[in-house]
Design a protein around this motif. Structure first.
Motif, PDB file in Angstrom:
ATOM      1  N   UNK A  68      27.957  44.871  29.613  1.00  0.00           N
ATOM      2  CA  UNK A  68      29.135  44.988  29.942  1.00  0.00           C
ATOM      3  C   UNK A  68      30.230  43.634  29.557  1.00  0.00           C
ATOM      4  N   UNK A  69      31.105  44.034  28.899  1.00  0.00           N
ATOM      5  CA  UNK A  69      31.888  42.992  28.316  1.00  0.00           C
ATOM      6  C   UNK A  69      33.540  43.057  28.731  1.00  0.00           C
ATOM      7  N   UNK A 111      39.418  40.344  37.151  1.00  0.00           N
ATOM      8  CA  UNK A 111      38.859  41.579  36.506  1.00  0.00           C
ATOM      9  C   UNK A 111      37.209  41.211  36.195  1.00  0.00           C
ATOM     10  N   UNK A 112      37.148  39.956  35.879  1.00  0.00           N
ATOM     11  CA  UNK A 112      35.692  39.520  35.410  1.00  0.00           C
ATOM     12  C   UNK A 112      34.965  39.336  36.847  1.00  0.00           C
ATOM     13  N   UNK A 113      35.756  38.734  37.893  1.00  0.00           N
ATOM     14  CA  UNK A 113      35.341  38.608  39.212  1.00  0.00           C
ATOM     15  C   UNK A 113      34.682  39.957  39.586  1.00  0.00           C
ATOM     16  N   UNK A 114      35.294  40.714  39.479  1.00  0.00           N
ATOM     17  CA  UNK A 114      35.260  42.389  40.018  1.00  0.00           C
ATOM     18  C   UNK A 114      33.966  42.681  39.157  1.00  0.00           C
ATOM     19  N   UNK A 119      31.463  41.209  37.832  1.00  0.00           N
ATOM     20  CA  UNK A 119      30.177  40.487  38.168  1.00  0.00           C
ATOM     21  C   UNK A 119      29.620  40.912  39.548  1.00  0.00           C
ATOM     22  N   UNK A 120      30.624  41.091  40.324  1.00  0.00           N
ATOM     23  CA  UNK A 120      30.147  41.584  41.665  1.00  0.00           C
ATOM     24  C   UNK A 120      29.594  42.754  41.853  1.00  0.00           C
ATOM     25  N   UNK A 121      30.447  43.924  41.187  1.00  0.00           N
ATOM     26  CA  UNK A 121      30.138  45.296  41.212  1.00  0.00           C
ATOM     27  C   UNK A 121      28.939  45.548  40.509  1.00  0.00           C
ATOM     28  N   UNK A 122      28.644  44.917  39.508  1.00  0.00           N
ATOM     29  CA  UNK A 122      27.301  45.186  38.556  1.00  0.00           C
ATOM     30  C   UNK A 122      26.183  44.284  38.873  1.00  0.00           C
TER      31      UNK A 122
END
Length: 215
Positions: free
Chosen positions: A12-13, A22-25, A27-30
């Protein structure tokens, strides 16, 4: 063992202009801890960790904090340049990179293009496999003179018992550099016959040594 054997190929990049939010989301979701940042050619230009994102996020304890920081582009907090490895590098060499640079993740590139990623969790799992601790076995540590040909001599003793060997490791004997320690994991729950064979051949068994076990 090669990097391509243990790396994750589905990475995931983010692009550098995506937001911290977006990065925070992602990291959390995956449930991941690192995001490589890539350009339009899928070349790695940076990396961010969950800690980087947390540090850039407003504190939940500050009632006056603004969420505007989350709208900033990820390039403002990414780490660069990025240490990368090649798919044909040896895992043992990558482990030294993790240790020396005190990092927990390295992107894998071929011709500068991102093809995979390795994390400290991947390295730990690989270590478990290399040491043979993932299968039911017994560990025997043998002190031997540090000289050419000593390993096959010791292995002959194990071969006489026809026991299945899970792994073999060798490390220095710190009290005296003239010796080494051969660590062998064998797939049996009763190592005593093999230990007796080693003693009969004149080898010093350093482990197992426990109360009630005479070696």
């Amino acid at each position: 063992m090669l990097v391509e054997e243990i790396m994750k190929t589905e990475v995931i990049t983010l692009s550098p202009e995506e937001t911290i939010e977006t990065a925070l989301k992602l990291l959390h979701e995956n449930h991941i801890r690192h995001l490589p940042i890539v350009d339009e050619n899928n070349e790695v230009i940076g990396i961010v960790s969950d800690r980087d994102v947390r540090d850039a996020s407003p504190s939940t304890f500050d009632e006056h904090a603004s969420t505007d920081e989350l709208k900033n582009p990820i390039r403002t907090i990414m780490t660069y340049p990025v240490t990368t490895v090649h798919p044909l590098d040896f895992v043992e060499e990558v482990a030294s990179i993790f240790y020396e640079q005190e990092i927990a993740c390295v992107p894998v590139t071929r011709d500068d293009i991102l093809v995979g990623i390795i994390t400290e969790k991947d390295m730990l799992y690989t270590l478990i496999q290399l040491t043979g601790t993932h299968v039911q076995s017994s560990q025997i540590e043998v002190k031997v003179i540090n000289k050419p040909g000593i390993l096959p001599q010791v292995m002959q003793v194990f071969g006489q018992r026809k026991v299945n060997i899970s792994s073999v490791l060798i490390y220095p004997y710190k009290p005296d550099p003239k010796y080494k320690v051969i660590v062998v994991r064998i797939q049996t729950m009763n190592p005593l016959p093999t230990i007796e064979d080693l003693k009969t051949e004149g080898y010093e068994v350093l482990w197992p040594k426990s109360p009630g076990l005479t070696l």
